[in-house]
Motif scaffolding. Structure first.
Motif, PDB file in Angstrom:
ATOM      1  N   PRO A  10       0.841  -1.197   0.000  1.00 20.74           N
ATOM      2  CA  PRO A  10       0.000   0.000   0.000  1.00 20.74           C
ATOM      3  C   PRO A  10       0.875   1.244   0.000  1.00 20.74           C
ATOM      4  O   PRO A  10       2.010   1.220   0.493  1.00 20.74           O
ATOM      5  N   ASN A  11       0.342   2.325  -0.527  1.00 20.68           N
ATOM      6  CA  ASN A  11       1.159   3.528  -0.694  1.00 20.68           C
ATOM      7  C   ASN A  11       0.229   4.741  -0.663  1.00 20.68           C
ATOM      8  O   ASN A  11      -0.160   5.256  -1.702  1.00 20.68           O
ATOM      9  N   TYR A  12      -0.124   5.188   0.555  1.00 21.82           N
ATOM     10  CA  TYR A  12      -1.096   6.274   0.654  1.00 21.82           C
ATOM     11  C   TYR A  12      -0.812   7.271   1.768  1.00 21.82           C
ATOM     12  O   TYR A  12      -1.481   8.311   1.850  1.00 21.82           O
ATOM     13  N   ASP A  13       0.161   6.975   2.634  1.00 19.66           N
ATOM     14  CA  ASP A  13       0.547   7.930   3.670  1.00 19.66           C
ATOM     15  C   ASP A  13       2.058   7.833   3.870  1.00 19.66           C
ATOM     16  O   ASP A  13       2.740   7.058   3.178  1.00 19.66           O
ATOM     17  N   LEU A  14       2.585   8.600   4.798  1.00 17.40           N
ATOM     18  CA  LEU A  14       4.036   8.653   4.956  1.00 17.40           C
ATOM     19  C   LEU A  14       4.629   7.289   5.287  1.00 17.40           C
ATOM     20  O   LEU A  14       5.626   6.861   4.688  1.00 17.40           O
ATOM     21  N   THR A  15       4.023   6.589   6.239  1.00 16.86           N
ATOM     22  CA  THR A  15       4.542   5.282   6.639  1.00 16.86           C
ATOM     23  C   THR A  15       4.547   4.302   5.471  1.00 16.86           C
ATOM     24  O   THR A  15       5.559   3.647   5.199  1.00 16.86           O
ATOM     25  N   THR A  16       3.403   4.183   4.799  1.00 17.02           N
ATOM     26  CA  THR A  16       3.329   3.203   3.708  1.00 17.02           C
ATOM     27  C   THR A  16       4.164   3.616   2.504  1.00 17.02           C
ATOM     28  O   THR A  16       4.644   2.755   1.763  1.00 17.02           O
ATOM     29  N   ARG A  17       4.361   4.913   2.303  1.00 16.92           N
ATOM     30  CA  ARG A  17       5.256   5.341   1.216  1.00 16.92           C
ATOM     31  C   ARG A  17       6.680   4.872   1.478  1.00 16.92           C
ATOM     32  O   ARG A  17       7.378   4.409   0.571  1.00 16.92           O
ATOM     33  N   PHE A  18       7.111   4.984   2.733  1.00 16.79           N
ATOM     34  CA  PHE A  18       8.464   4.555   3.078  1.00 16.79           C
ATOM     35  C   PHE A  18       8.623   3.044   2.951  1.00 16.79           C
ATOM     36  O   PHE A  18       9.564   2.561   2.314  1.00 16.79           O
ATOM     37  N   ILE A  19       7.723   2.280   3.555  1.00 19.66           N
ATOM     38  CA  ILE A  19       7.911   0.825   3.536  1.00 19.66           C
ATOM     39  C   ILE A  19       7.693   0.249   2.136  1.00 19.66           C
ATOM     40  O   ILE A  19       8.331  -0.735   1.762  1.00 19.66           O
ATOM     41  N   SER A  20       6.818   0.881   1.363  1.00 20.74           N
ATOM     42  CA  SER A  20       6.625   0.448  -0.025  1.00 20.74           C
ATOM     43  C   SER A  20       7.886   0.694  -0.837  1.00 20.74           C
ATOM     44  O   SER A  20       8.317  -0.170  -1.623  1.00 20.74           O
ATOM     45  N   LYS A  30      -3.638  -1.834  -6.003  1.00 18.09           N
ATOM     46  CA  LYS A  30      -3.738  -3.295  -6.120  1.00 18.09           C
ATOM     47  C   LYS A  30      -3.693  -3.982  -4.758  1.00 18.09           C
ATOM     48  O   LYS A  30      -4.017  -5.171  -4.659  1.00 18.09           O
ATOM     49  N   ALA A  31      -3.302  -3.234  -3.732  1.00 21.91           N
ATOM     50  CA  ALA A  31      -3.224  -3.810  -2.389  1.00 21.91           C
ATOM     51  C   ALA A  31      -4.590  -3.753  -1.711  1.00 21.91           C
ATOM     52  O   ALA A  31      -4.787  -3.121  -0.668  1.00 21.91           O
ATOM     53  N   ARG A  32      -5.546  -4.407  -2.345  1.00 21.21           N
ATOM     54  CA  ARG A  32      -6.929  -4.489  -1.870  1.00 21.21           C
ATOM     55  C   ARG A  32      -7.268  -5.931  -1.518  1.00 21.21           C
ATOM     56  O   ARG A  32      -6.716  -6.864  -2.102  1.00 21.21           O
ATOM     57  N   ARG A  33      -8.229  -6.091  -0.607  1.00 14.38           N
ATOM     58  CA  ARG A  33      -8.549  -7.432  -0.130  1.00 14.38           C
ATOM     59  C   ARG A  33      -9.007  -8.359  -1.254  1.00 14.38           C
ATOM     60  O   ARG A  33      -8.554  -9.508  -1.330  1.00 14.38           O
ATOM     61  N   ASN A  34      -9.885  -7.897  -2.136  1.00 16.91           N
ATOM     62  CA  ASN A  34     -10.393  -8.793  -3.172  1.00 16.91           C
ATOM     63  C   ASN A  34      -9.280  -9.238  -4.115  1.00 16.91           C
ATOM     64  O   ASN A  34      -9.241 -10.398  -4.554  1.00 16.91           O
ATOM     65  N   ILE A  35      -8.351  -8.335  -4.421  1.00 15.42           N
ATOM     66  CA  ILE A  35      -7.239  -8.694  -5.304  1.00 15.42           C
ATOM     67  C   ILE A  35      -6.275  -9.622  -4.580  1.00 15.42           C
ATOM     68  O   ILE A  35      -5.803 -10.621  -5.142  1.00 15.42           O
ATOM     69  N   PHE A  36      -5.985  -9.313  -3.317  1.00 15.25           N
ATOM     70  CA  PHE A  36      -5.106 -10.155  -2.506  1.00 15.25           C
ATOM     71  C   PHE A  36      -5.644 -11.580  -2.429  1.00 15.25           C
ATOM     72  O   PHE A  36      -4.920 -12.553  -2.685  1.00 15.25           O
ATOM     73  N   GLU A  37      -6.926 -11.720  -2.105  1.00 19.45           N
ATOM     74  CA  GLU A  37      -7.517 -13.051  -1.981  1.00 19.45           C
ATOM     75  C   GLU A  37      -7.492 -13.788  -3.322  1.00 19.45           C
ATOM     76  O   GLU A  37      -7.184 -14.984  -3.377  1.00 19.45           O
ATOM     77  N   SER A  38      -7.800 -13.089  -4.387  1.00 18.60           N
ATOM     78  CA  SER A  38      -7.803 -13.695  -5.712  1.00 18.60           C
ATOM     79  C   SER A  38      -6.410 -14.177  -6.112  1.00 18.60           C
ATOM     80  O   SER A  38      -6.249 -15.296  -6.635  1.00 18.60           O
ATOM     81  N   GLN A  81      -4.242  -0.930   1.026  1.00 19.39           N
ATOM     82  CA  GLN A  81      -4.428   0.450   0.603  1.00 19.39           C
ATOM     83  C   GLN A  81      -5.563   1.121   1.379  1.00 19.39           C
ATOM     84  O   GLN A  81      -6.624   0.532   1.588  1.00 19.39           O
ATOM     85  N   ASP A  82      -5.306   2.345   1.820  1.00 23.60           N
ATOM     86  CA  ASP A  82      -6.295   3.149   2.547  1.00 23.60           C
ATOM     87  C   ASP A  82      -6.828   2.448   3.787  1.00 23.60           C
ATOM     88  O   ASP A  82      -7.991   2.614   4.168  1.00 23.60           O
ATOM     89  N   GLU A  83      -5.973   1.640   4.422  1.00 27.91           N
ATOM     90  CA  GLU A  83      -6.297   0.911   5.652  1.00 27.91           C
ATOM     91  C   GLU A  83      -7.444  -0.088   5.478  1.00 27.91           C
ATOM     92  O   GLU A  83      -8.129  -0.445   6.461  1.00 27.91           O
TER      93      GLU A  83
END
Length: 214
Positions: free
Chosen positions: A15-25, A49-57, A81-83
């Motif tokens: 996921p890439n939507y805030d400071l923390t996730t931008r860094f770890i991504s 793409k870091a969404r539950r339905n895509i992850f599960e699929s 993405q977006d928590e």
């Protein structure tokens, strides 16, 4: 003794939507680059793409050996993405069955890690409390060039790289702790008056809270 690398498949959430996730991504890109050369297959769920339905699929369709989760989390879950919750104890943690998971996420090893192993996961490596890292304010736009963030995120990367090299989960956890310890020793021997000790304190914290559930 010569060590032979075992080919594995890897699924990554970034996921890439805030400071923390931008860094770890951004820092997970080093693992992505390594996996492109060494893994049988790589599935990189970045940003939207870091969404539950895509992850599960993707889990069901491609059956990866190793899952690398990046994101905010809690004792029972890891988000994308977006928590949005993408994996949760008692809901869909059965998707981790027969896999090794490493979660760069706060607290998820406390319950999700334990329960996923009870439900058949090979292993779950993660943190039983918050994962804390420091960063330099002048590197926010260039996280991969941040030497402060590197103290925390390079040891994290070492865990997945070790798994991709074919090491067992408990050994990958140990190698991650060794990498944290190396940076701790480096700071102890090179303390400067400008360093208030927070980097050292949080490195020790992360190392102590890194666990492998099997």
């Amino acid at each position: 003794m010569e060590f032979y690398m075992r080919k594995s498949s890897l699924l990554v959430t970034r996921p890439n939507y805030d400071l923390t996730t931008r860094f770890i991504s951004a820092w997970a890109e080093s693992v992505i680059d390594f996996a492109k050369k060494q893994a049988n297959s790589l599935f990189d769920l970045v940003g939207e793409k870091a969404r539950r339905n895509i992850f599960e699929s993707m889990i069901r369709k491609h059956n990866p050996d190793i899952v690398f989760l990046n994101g905010h989390g809690g004792e029972k879950l890891v988000t994308g993405q977006d928590e949005e919750i993408i994996i949760e104890s008692g809901v869909n943690d059965n998707l981790l069955k027969d896999r090794i998971t490493y979660a760069l996420s706060c607290k998820s090893a406390k319950v999700l890690g334990v329960e996923s192993v009870k439900n058949g996961a090979t292993a779950y490596i993660g943190y039983k409390d918050d994962f804390i890292f420091q960063y330099s304010k002048d590197k926010i736009s260039k996280p991969k060039s941040d030497k402060t963030a590197a103290l925390f995120l390079e040891p994290s990367n070492q865990i997945v790289i070790s798994l991709l090299k074919g090491h067992e989960a408990i050994d990958a956890e140990r190698r991650g702790k060794d990498a944290f310890l190396k940076n701790i020793r480096k700071l102890i021997t090179s303390q400067t008056p400008q360093d208030d000790g927070t980097n050292l304190r949080y490195l020790v914290w992360d190392m102590q809270n890194l666990v492998c559930r099997e």
